[in-house]
Design a protein around this motif. Structure first.
Motif, mmCIF file in Angstrom:
data_model
loop_
_atom_site.group_PDB
_atom_site.id
_atom_site.type_symbol
_atom_site.label_atom_id
_atom_site.label_comp_id
_atom_site.label_asym_id
_atom_site.label_seq_id
_atom_site.Cartn_x
_atom_site.Cartn_y
_atom_site.Cartn_z
ATOM 1 N N GLU A 130 51.993 51.345 39.391
ATOM 2 C CA GLU A 130 50.437 51.606 38.824
ATOM 3 C C GLU A 130 50.784 52.609 37.798
ATOM 4 O O GLU A 130 49.907 52.382 37.022
ATOM 5 C CB GLU A 130 50.080 51.946 40.242
ATOM 6 N N ALA A 131 51.596 53.379 38.027
ATOM 7 C CA ALA A 131 51.678 54.608 37.130
ATOM 8 C C ALA A 131 52.220 54.177 35.438
ATOM 9 O O ALA A 131 51.647 54.300 34.572
ATOM 10 C CB ALA A 131 52.703 55.944 37.562
ATOM 11 N N MET A 132 53.058 53.235 35.722
ATOM 12 C CA MET A 132 53.533 52.491 34.344
ATOM 13 C C MET A 132 52.688 51.581 33.857
ATOM 14 O O MET A 132 52.553 51.681 32.574
ATOM 15 C CB MET A 132 54.917 51.883 34.502
ATOM 16 N N LEU A 133 51.984 50.986 34.587
ATOM 17 C CA LEU A 133 50.876 50.116 33.807
ATOM 18 C C LEU A 133 49.741 51.070 33.525
ATOM 19 O O LEU A 133 49.288 50.791 32.289
ATOM 20 C CB LEU A 133 50.338 49.167 35.255
ATOM 21 N N ALA A 134 49.403 52.179 34.174
ATOM 22 C CA ALA A 134 48.352 52.965 33.655
ATOM 23 C C ALA A 134 48.532 53.711 32.275
ATOM 24 O O ALA A 134 47.740 54.057 31.531
ATOM 25 C CB ALA A 134 47.903 53.799 34.820
ATOM 26 N N ARG A 135 49.887 53.934 32.220
ATOM 27 C CA ARG A 135 50.145 54.836 31.081
ATOM 28 C C ARG A 135 50.732 53.692 29.860
ATOM 29 O O ARG A 135 51.034 54.183 28.891
ATOM 30 C CB ARG A 135 51.478 55.558 31.186
ATOM 31 N N GLY A 136 50.497 52.431 30.284
ATOM 32 C CA GLY A 136 50.855 51.449 29.111
ATOM 33 C C GLY A 136 52.576 51.464 28.953
ATOM 34 O O GLY A 136 52.885 50.893 27.930
ATOM 35 N N TYR A 137 53.277 51.653 29.853
ATOM 36 C CA TYR A 137 54.844 51.633 29.934
ATOM 37 C C TYR A 137 55.159 50.035 30.129
ATOM 38 O O TYR A 137 56.335 49.629 29.908
ATOM 39 C CB TYR A 137 55.238 52.530 30.715
ATOM 40 N N LEU A 138 54.394 49.555 31.039
ATOM 41 C CA LEU A 138 54.459 48.075 31.267
ATOM 42 C C LEU A 138 53.482 47.155 30.760
ATOM 43 O O LEU A 138 52.179 47.581 30.498
ATOM 44 C CB LEU A 138 54.638 47.872 32.762
ATOM 45 N N HIS A 139 53.864 45.859 30.393
ATOM 46 C CA HIS A 139 52.595 44.848 29.802
ATOM 47 C C HIS A 139 52.676 43.789 30.766
ATOM 48 O O HIS A 139 53.973 43.297 30.919
ATOM 49 C CB HIS A 139 53.352 44.687 28.441
ATOM 50 N N THR A 140 51.343 43.509 30.981
ATOM 51 C CA THR A 140 51.245 42.079 31.743
ATOM 52 C C THR A 140 51.113 41.069 30.949
ATOM 53 O O THR A 140 50.400 40.957 30.264
ATOM 54 C CB THR A 140 50.387 42.262 32.801
ATOM 55 N N VAL A 141 52.108 39.920 30.985
ATOM 56 C CA VAL A 141 51.798 38.710 30.316
ATOM 57 C C VAL A 141 51.619 37.595 31.294
ATOM 58 O O VAL A 141 51.929 37.744 32.385
ATOM 59 C CB VAL A 141 52.843 38.669 29.059
ATOM 60 N N SER A 142 51.604 36.320 30.694
ATOM 61 C CA SER A 142 51.624 35.252 31.446
ATOM 62 C C SER A 142 52.666 34.930 32.198
ATOM 63 O O SER A 142 52.735 34.312 33.224
ATOM 64 C CB SER A 142 51.377 33.969 30.281
ATOM 65 N N ASP A 143 54.012 35.402 31.874
ATOM 66 C CA ASP A 143 55.238 35.019 32.611
ATOM 67 C C ASP A 143 55.584 36.167 33.366
ATOM 68 O O ASP A 143 57.017 36.304 33.688
ATOM 69 C CB ASP A 143 56.289 34.535 31.444
ATOM 70 N N GLY A 144 55.067 37.191 33.379
ATOM 71 C CA GLY A 144 55.238 38.218 34.341
ATOM 72 C C GLY A 144 54.932 39.646 33.654
ATOM 73 O O GLY A 144 54.155 39.972 32.743
ATOM 74 N N LEU A 145 55.903 40.509 33.934
ATOM 75 C CA LEU A 145 55.837 42.078 33.502
ATOM 76 C C LEU A 145 57.058 42.198 32.581
ATOM 77 O O LEU A 145 58.181 41.987 32.727
ATOM 78 C CB LEU A 145 56.080 42.979 34.646
ATOM 79 N N HIS A 146 56.743 43.034 31.456
ATOM 80 C CA HIS A 146 57.848 43.509 30.483
ATOM 81 C C HIS A 146 57.449 45.009 30.130
ATOM 82 O O HIS A 146 56.591 45.479 30.199
ATOM 83 C CB HIS A 146 57.341 42.675 29.109
ATOM 84 N N LEU A 147 58.671 45.558 30.209
ATOM 85 C CA LEU A 147 58.832 47.055 29.944
ATOM 86 C C LEU A 147 58.602 47.094 28.206
ATOM 87 O O LEU A 147 59.263 46.308 27.389
ATOM 88 C CB LEU A 147 60.308 47.507 30.167
ATOM 89 N N LEU A 148 57.786 48.228 27.929
ATOM 90 C CA LEU A 148 57.368 48.173 26.548
ATOM 91 C C LEU A 148 58.414 49.292 26.075
ATOM 92 O O LEU A 148 58.873 50.257 26.642
ATOM 93 C CB LEU A 148 55.903 48.485 26.300
ATOM 94 N N PRO A 149 58.469 49.492 24.598
ATOM 95 C CA PRO A 149 59.387 50.416 24.031
ATOM 96 C C PRO A 149 58.843 51.970 24.499
ATOM 97 O O PRO A 149 59.642 52.641 24.836
ATOM 98 C CB PRO A 149 59.268 50.418 22.480
ATOM 99 N N ASP A 150 57.662 51.967 24.571
ATOM 100 C CA ASP A 150 57.121 53.428 25.090
ATOM 101 C C ASP A 150 57.621 53.730 26.257
ATOM 102 O O ASP A 150 57.685 54.805 26.770
ATOM 103 C CB ASP A 150 55.590 53.534 24.790
ATOM 104 N N GLY A 151 57.587 52.682 27.330
ATOM 105 C CA GLY A 151 58.033 52.916 28.571
ATOM 106 C C GLY A 151 59.585 53.319 28.625
ATOM 107 O O GLY A 151 59.945 54.053 29.307
ATOM 108 N N ALA A 152 60.300 52.580 27.726
ATOM 109 C CA ALA A 152 61.763 52.880 27.648
ATOM 110 C C ALA A 152 61.894 54.421 27.549
ATOM 111 O O ALA A 152 62.735 55.184 27.860
ATOM 112 C CB ALA A 152 62.438 52.013 26.720
#
Length: 234
Positions: A130-152
Protein backbone atom coordinates in the motif's frame (compact mmCIF):
# COMPACT_ATOMS: atom_id res chain seq x y z
CA UNK A 1 -22.31 0.00 -12.65
CA UNK A 2 -20.88 1.83 -15.62
CA UNK A 3 -17.97 4.01 -14.54
CA UNK A 4 -18.07 6.32 -17.55
CA UNK A 5 -21.79 7.02 -18.06
CA UNK A 6 -24.25 8.45 -15.55
CA UNK A 7 -26.84 5.82 -14.58
CA UNK A 8 -30.24 6.01 -16.20
CA UNK A 9 -33.35 6.21 -14.05
CA UNK A 10 -33.81 2.47 -14.48
CA UNK A 11 -30.26 1.72 -13.37
CA UNK A 12 -30.69 4.07 -10.44
CA UNK A 13 -33.90 2.29 -9.49
CA UNK A 14 -32.09 -1.05 -9.67
CA UNK A 15 -29.33 0.23 -7.40
CA UNK A 16 -31.95 1.50 -4.98
CA UNK A 17 -33.62 -1.90 -4.95
CA UNK A 18 -30.31 -3.58 -4.20
CA UNK A 19 -29.64 -1.24 -1.29
CA UNK A 20 -33.17 -1.47 0.08
CA UNK A 21 -32.65 -5.02 1.36
CA UNK A 22 -31.13 -4.82 4.88
CA UNK A 23 -29.06 -7.99 4.47
CA UNK A 24 -27.48 -6.73 1.24
CA UNK A 25 -26.86 -3.32 2.83
CA UNK A 26 -25.10 -5.02 5.75
CA UNK A 27 -22.85 -6.92 3.35
CA UNK A 28 -21.91 -3.74 1.53
CA UNK A 29 -21.22 -1.94 4.81
CA UNK A 30 -18.93 -4.78 5.88
CA UNK A 31 -16.85 -4.18 2.75
CA UNK A 32 -16.77 -0.39 2.76
CA UNK A 33 -13.34 -0.43 4.44
CA UNK A 34 -11.81 -1.84 1.26
CA UNK A 35 -11.37 -5.40 2.50
CA UNK A 36 -12.36 -8.56 0.66
CA UNK A 37 -14.27 -11.18 2.64
CA UNK A 38 -15.59 -14.70 2.10
CA UNK A 39 -19.30 -15.46 1.92
CA UNK A 40 -19.32 -16.94 5.43
CA UNK A 41 -18.21 -13.69 7.04
CA UNK A 42 -20.71 -11.70 5.01
CA UNK A 43 -23.45 -14.11 6.05
CA UNK A 44 -22.61 -13.46 9.71
CA UNK A 45 -22.56 -9.71 9.12
CA UNK A 46 -26.00 -9.86 7.50
CA UNK A 47 -27.46 -12.43 9.90
CA UNK A 48 -28.69 -14.75 7.14
CA UNK A 49 -28.05 -18.33 6.10
CA UNK A 50 -25.76 -19.67 3.39
CA UNK A 51 -28.42 -20.07 0.70
CA UNK A 52 -29.80 -16.58 1.26
CA UNK A 53 -26.27 -15.18 1.25
CA UNK A 54 -25.53 -16.80 -2.11
CA UNK A 55 -28.68 -15.30 -3.59
CA UNK A 56 -27.83 -11.83 -2.28
CA UNK A 57 -24.23 -12.02 -3.48
CA UNK A 58 -25.40 -13.10 -6.93
CA UNK A 59 -27.68 -10.06 -7.15
CA UNK A 60 -24.96 -7.68 -5.96
CA UNK A 61 -22.51 -9.11 -8.50
CA UNK A 62 -25.03 -8.85 -11.32
CA UNK A 63 -25.86 -5.30 -10.23
CA UNK A 64 -22.22 -4.28 -10.48
CA UNK A 65 -21.81 -3.38 -6.82
CA UNK A 66 -19.52 -6.29 -5.94
CA UNK A 67 -16.58 -8.04 -7.55
CA UNK A 68 -15.23 -11.46 -6.64
CA UNK A 69 -11.62 -12.59 -6.33
CA UNK A 70 -10.99 -16.33 -6.66
CA UNK A 71 -7.87 -17.66 -4.97
CA UNK A 72 -7.53 -21.42 -5.06
CA UNK A 73 -10.75 -22.92 -3.73
CA UNK A 74 -11.73 -19.72 -1.99
CA UNK A 75 -13.81 -16.79 -3.22
CA UNK A 76 -13.55 -13.34 -1.67
CA UNK A 77 -16.02 -10.54 -2.29
CA UNK A 78 -15.20 -6.82 -2.35
CA UNK A 79 -16.79 -3.59 -3.54
CA UNK A 80 -16.55 -3.40 -7.32
CA UNK A 81 -14.78 -0.03 -7.43
CA UNK A 82 -13.91 3.16 -5.62
CA UNK A 83 -16.98 4.68 -7.29
CA UNK A 84 -19.22 2.20 -5.48
CA UNK A 85 -17.58 3.05 -2.16
CA UNK A 86 -17.99 6.78 -2.83
CA UNK A 87 -21.64 6.25 -3.75
CA UNK A 88 -22.33 4.43 -0.49
CA UNK A 89 -20.70 7.20 1.51
CA UNK A 90 -22.57 9.86 -0.46
CA UNK A 91 -25.83 8.15 0.44
CA UNK A 92 -24.94 8.74 4.10
CA UNK A 93 -24.97 5.10 5.03
CA UNK A 94 -23.91 4.54 8.66
CA UNK A 95 -20.19 4.87 9.23
CA UNK A 96 -20.18 1.98 11.66
CA UNK A 97 -20.11 -1.58 10.39
CA UNK A 98 -20.15 -5.07 11.86
CA UNK A 99 -16.95 -6.09 13.57
CA UNK A 100 -15.74 -9.17 11.73
CA UNK A 101 -12.82 -11.41 12.66
CA UNK A 102 -9.73 -10.72 10.58
CA UNK A 103 -8.76 -14.37 10.63
CA UNK A 104 -9.49 -16.70 13.49
CA UNK A 105 -6.55 -18.59 14.90
CA UNK A 106 -3.79 -16.51 13.30
CA UNK A 107 -0.96 -16.02 15.79
CA UNK A 108 0.85 -12.70 16.19
CA UNK A 109 4.11 -13.52 14.39
CA UNK A 110 2.32 -15.09 11.40
CA UNK A 111 -0.06 -12.17 11.09
CA UNK A 112 2.76 -9.63 11.33
CA UNK A 113 4.93 -11.09 8.57
CA UNK A 114 5.19 -14.45 6.84
CA UNK A 115 5.97 -16.02 3.50
CA UNK A 116 3.13 -16.70 1.08
CA UNK A 117 4.37 -18.69 -1.92
CA UNK A 118 7.82 -17.22 -1.15
CA UNK A 119 6.71 -13.60 -1.05
CA UNK A 120 6.14 -11.28 1.92
CA UNK A 121 2.64 -11.42 3.39
CA UNK A 122 0.89 -10.38 6.59
CA UNK A 123 0.52 -6.87 7.98
CA UNK A 124 4.02 -5.94 6.88
CA UNK A 125 3.54 -7.20 3.32
CA UNK A 126 0.20 -5.45 2.93
CA UNK A 127 1.55 -2.20 4.39
CA UNK A 128 4.57 -2.31 2.08
CA UNK A 129 2.37 -2.81 -0.99
CA UNK A 130 0.00 0.00 0.00
CA UNK A 131 2.84 2.41 0.80
CA UNK A 132 4.60 1.77 -2.50
CA UNK A 133 1.37 2.23 -4.45
CA UNK A 134 0.52 5.42 -2.55
CA UNK A 135 3.96 6.93 -3.24
CA UNK A 136 3.93 5.98 -6.91
CA UNK A 137 6.72 3.42 -6.56
CA UNK A 138 4.55 0.66 -8.05
CA UNK A 139 2.43 0.89 -11.17
CA UNK A 140 -0.71 -1.17 -11.69
CA UNK A 141 -1.18 -2.31 -15.30
CA UNK A 142 -3.29 -4.90 -17.06
CA UNK A 143 -0.69 -7.62 -16.62
CA UNK A 144 -0.01 -6.94 -12.95
CA UNK A 145 2.33 -4.74 -10.89
CA UNK A 146 5.58 -3.15 -12.05
CA UNK A 147 8.26 -1.42 -10.00
CA UNK A 148 8.94 2.07 -11.34
CA UNK A 149 12.39 3.73 -11.47
CA UNK A 150 11.38 6.07 -8.64
CA UNK A 151 10.53 3.01 -6.59
CA UNK A 152 13.90 1.44 -7.33
CA UNK A 153 15.63 4.67 -6.29
CA UNK A 154 13.62 4.73 -3.05
CA UNK A 155 14.58 1.13 -2.23
CA UNK A 156 18.24 1.91 -2.80
CA UNK A 157 17.99 5.10 -0.73
CA UNK A 158 16.42 3.05 2.07
CA UNK A 159 19.44 0.78 2.09
CA UNK A 160 19.01 -2.05 -0.43
CA UNK A 161 21.85 -2.92 -2.80
CA UNK A 162 21.47 -1.30 -6.23
CA UNK A 163 22.23 -4.43 -8.28
CA UNK A 164 19.34 -6.67 -7.09
CA UNK A 165 17.03 -3.64 -7.02
CA UNK A 166 17.76 -2.92 -10.69
CA UNK A 167 16.88 -6.55 -11.46
CA UNK A 168 13.47 -5.99 -9.84
CA UNK A 169 12.61 -3.48 -12.58
CA UNK A 170 12.54 -6.33 -15.09
CA UNK A 171 10.03 -8.43 -13.18
CA UNK A 172 6.25 -8.45 -13.16
CA UNK A 173 4.30 -8.80 -9.94
CA UNK A 174 0.68 -9.32 -9.11
CA UNK A 175 -1.62 -8.36 -6.31
CA UNK A 176 -2.08 -11.37 -4.04
CA UNK A 177 -5.00 -11.28 -1.62
CA UNK A 178 -3.66 -11.68 1.91
CA UNK A 179 -5.69 -14.30 3.79
CA UNK A 180 -5.23 -12.73 7.21
CA UNK A 181 -5.51 -9.04 6.28
CA UNK A 182 -7.91 -9.35 3.31
CA UNK A 183 -5.90 -6.77 1.39
CA UNK A 184 -3.31 -7.13 -1.35
CA UNK A 185 0.38 -7.75 -0.95
CA UNK A 186 2.97 -8.04 -3.74
CA UNK A 187 3.03 -11.50 -5.30
CA UNK A 188 4.44 -13.05 -8.45
CA UNK A 189 8.10 -12.98 -9.51
CA UNK A 190 8.48 -9.37 -8.32
CA UNK A 191 7.19 -10.26 -4.88
CA UNK A 192 9.44 -13.31 -4.60
CA UNK A 193 12.59 -11.46 -5.64
CA UNK A 194 11.80 -8.44 -3.48
CA UNK A 195 11.33 -10.71 -0.46
CA UNK A 196 14.63 -12.48 -1.18
CA UNK A 197 16.34 -9.09 -1.41
CA UNK A 198 14.85 -7.98 1.92
CA UNK A 199 16.00 -11.22 3.57
CA UNK A 200 19.50 -10.97 2.13
CA UNK A 201 19.75 -7.36 3.34
CA UNK A 202 18.78 -8.36 6.88
CA UNK A 203 15.56 -6.38 6.96
CA UNK A 204 13.77 -9.67 7.60
CA UNK A 205 14.80 -12.90 9.30
CA UNK A 206 13.24 -16.33 9.04
CA UNK A 207 11.81 -17.97 12.16
CA UNK A 208 12.95 -21.57 12.61
CA UNK A 209 10.25 -24.12 11.83
CA UNK A 210 7.71 -21.52 10.73
CA UNK A 211 6.64 -19.45 7.74
CA UNK A 212 6.72 -16.41 10.03
CA UNK A 213 9.27 -13.70 9.28
CA UNK A 214 10.77 -11.38 11.87
CA UNK A 215 11.58 -7.80 10.82
CA UNK A 216 14.82 -6.59 12.38
CA UNK A 217 14.97 -3.30 14.26
CA UNK A 218 17.08 -1.87 11.45
CA UNK A 219 14.63 -3.29 8.91
CA UNK A 220 11.68 -1.61 10.60
CA UNK A 221 13.46 1.75 10.40
CA UNK A 222 14.15 1.20 6.71
CA UNK A 223 10.58 0.11 6.01
CA UNK A 224 9.43 3.31 7.72
CA UNK A 225 11.57 5.31 5.30
CA UNK A 226 9.43 3.81 2.51
CA UNK A 227 6.24 4.96 4.23
CA UNK A 228 5.37 1.62 5.82
CA UNK A 229 3.41 2.04 9.04
CA UNK A 230 2.40 -0.79 11.36
CA UNK A 231 1.33 1.06 14.49
CA UNK A 232 -2.30 1.46 13.39
CA UNK A 233 -2.76 -1.86 11.62
CA UNK A 234 -4.98 -3.68 14.07
Amino acid sequence: MNDTVSPSRYQLAEIGALLAEPARAAMLLALIDGTARPAGELARAAGVGAATTSAHLKRLLEGGLLAVHAQGRHRYYRLASDEVSAMLEALALPRTRPVLPVAAGVDGPLRLARTCYRHLAGRLGVSLCEAMLARGYLHTVSDGLHLLPDGADALVAAGLDAIPVQDLLKLRGRGCLDWSERRLHIGGPLGVSLTDTLLNAGWLRRRAGSRALQPSSDGLRRFAALGVRLDNDG
